[in-house]
Motif scaffolding. Structure first.
Motif, PDB file in Angstrom:
ATOM      1  N   PRO A 258     -98.467 107.381  35.461  1.00 13.54           N
ATOM      2  CA  PRO A 258     -97.999 108.221  34.347  1.00 13.54           C
ATOM      3  C   PRO A 258     -98.725 107.910  33.048  1.00 13.54           C
ATOM      4  N   THR A 259     -98.964 108.947  32.265  1.00 19.33           N
ATOM      5  CA  THR A 259     -99.496 108.779  30.919  1.00 19.33           C
ATOM      6  C   THR A 259     -98.374 108.689  29.895  1.00 19.33           C
ATOM      7  N   ALA A 260     -97.159 109.070  30.311  1.00 19.80           N
ATOM      8  CA  ALA A 260     -95.987 108.964  29.435  1.00 19.80           C
ATOM      9  C   ALA A 260     -94.747 108.889  30.309  1.00 19.80           C
ATOM     10  N   ILE A 261     -93.744 108.169  29.828  1.00 22.27           N
ATOM     11  CA  ILE A 261     -92.444 108.101  30.489  1.00 22.27           C
ATOM     12  C   ILE A 261     -91.428 108.789  29.572  1.00 22.27           C
ATOM     13  N   TRP A 262     -90.685 109.753  30.122  1.00 24.22           N
ATOM     14  CA  TRP A 262     -89.687 110.480  29.341  1.00 24.22           C
ATOM     15  C   TRP A 262     -88.294 110.151  29.863  1.00 24.22           C
ATOM     16  N   ARG A 263     -87.406 109.880  28.960  1.00 19.17           N
ATOM     17  CA  ARG A 263     -85.994 109.739  29.303  1.00 19.17           C
ATOM     18  C   ARG A 263     -85.309 111.067  28.995  1.00 19.17           C
ATOM     19  N   VAL A 264     -84.786 111.692  30.024  1.00 17.11           N
ATOM     20  CA  VAL A 264     -84.150 113.000  29.887  1.00 17.11           C
ATOM     21  C   VAL A 264     -82.651 112.776  29.785  1.00 17.11           C
ATOM     22  N   SER A 265     -82.064 113.164  28.670  1.00 17.90           N
ATOM     23  CA  SER A 265     -80.653 112.873  28.421  1.00 17.90           C
ATOM     24  C   SER A 265     -79.742 113.704  29.313  1.00 17.90           C
TER      25      SER A 265
END
Length: 292
Positions: free
Chosen positions: A172-179
């Motif tokens: 991954p180039t970014a990790i997103w936390r999805v609420s």
């Protein structure tokens, strides 16, 4: 290019969303063909407060240009009206949004006045049922400036071959936390209040262990990751692979291709792809049939 279709019924605007959701619960006559109906909504002015709320939920910066996914907000009610017609061959509940292709032919200005059109076509067979396209168009002064193809699947038949074995996600180039509340927040700005996106309790009624993120929110969030690198005209094409359960932690990856960019979204706990997509010049998208 503007489409030429014979003897199409044109309806101005569409009923309010609560009326359309009530219609979605009623039995439909159905049939073997898609209705020969085009919904038209003229004289659309973008509301700045609504655009700001959309940008905040999806991760865009607020500017005087519309994100390419924002016009989907302007045609959503027309899509709902079309797919809740009594003559529509499938009930709205149970349909799966499997792919979406948007072409922005030029930058879309906040102060412009738009006309929206929506119609359905390309009913065809699929290994897992039947598939069709809902097309949308925004025009200014009679010239199309934005087009969309949303491909839906009505399951019913063999599921086809499944992928087996261990999948390896890209780095991954970014990790997103999805609420956990993103479904409700996106529903507020989009009007898409499908119960599978709102609460775990209502999602379980439709076979999901938890609420799931809207596919068009996922696409918008992915597109927002390219801000500052987007040309004035482009096509962004995605396939929705697996739902994103809420809350979630997902990995986003993008890389250069000969045509532009490719990107994917994967779960971090299990190696499962949620979304795959591409960004490319509009002339490379042509007008091919979108297949899931």
């Amino acid at each position: 290019m503007t489409k030429l279709l014979p003897q199409r019924t044109v309806k101005q605007d569409a009923p309010a969303l609560p009326v359309l959701y009530a219609k979605a619960l009623l039995p439909q006559v159905g049939g073997e063909t898609l209705p020969n109906t085009e919904y038209v909504r003229p004289d659309i002015d973008v509301d700045l407060a609504h655009l700001a709320a959309y940008d905040q939920v999806c991760g865009f910066r607020l500017t005087d240009e519309l994100p390419a996914t924002y016009p989907h907000m302007l045609i959503f009610r027309l899509q709902m009206a079309l797919m809740t017609e009594k003559e529509f061959p499938f009930p709205l509940l149970g349909m799966v949004h499997v792919a979406n292709r948007i072409t922005q032919h030029r930058p879309l200005g906040l102060g412009e006045t738009y006309t929206a059109r929506v119609w359905a076509e390309n009913l065809r067979s699929h290994a897992s049922g039947r598939q069709f396209d809902v097309r949308g168009e925004l025009s200014v002064g009679g010239r199309p400036v934005w087009t969309e193809v949303s491909t839906y699947l009505r399951r019913g038949g063999d599921e086809g071959p499944s992928r087996s074995g261990q999948l390896t996600p890209p780095a991954p180039t970014a990790i997103w936390r999805v609420s956990g509340d993103i479904g409700r927040r996106y529903a507020e700005v989009s009007g898409d209040r499908n119960p599978i996106h709102l609460h775990a309790l209502t999602a379980r009624l439709f076979g999901f262990p938890s609420a799931i993120a809207h596919g068009m929110w996922i696409k918008a969030r992915a597109l927002a990751a390219f801000e500052g690198r987007l040309p004035g005209a482009y096509t962004v094409d995605v396939r929705f692979k697996r739902p994103v359960p809420l809350p979630a932690k997902v990995g986003f990856t993008s890389w250069r291709t000969d045509e532009g960019w490719a990107f994917e979204l994967w779960g971090t706990r299990k190696p499962r792809p949620h979304l795959e997509g591409s960004l490319r010049p509009p002339h490379l998208a042509l007008d091919e049939v979108v297949e899931a």
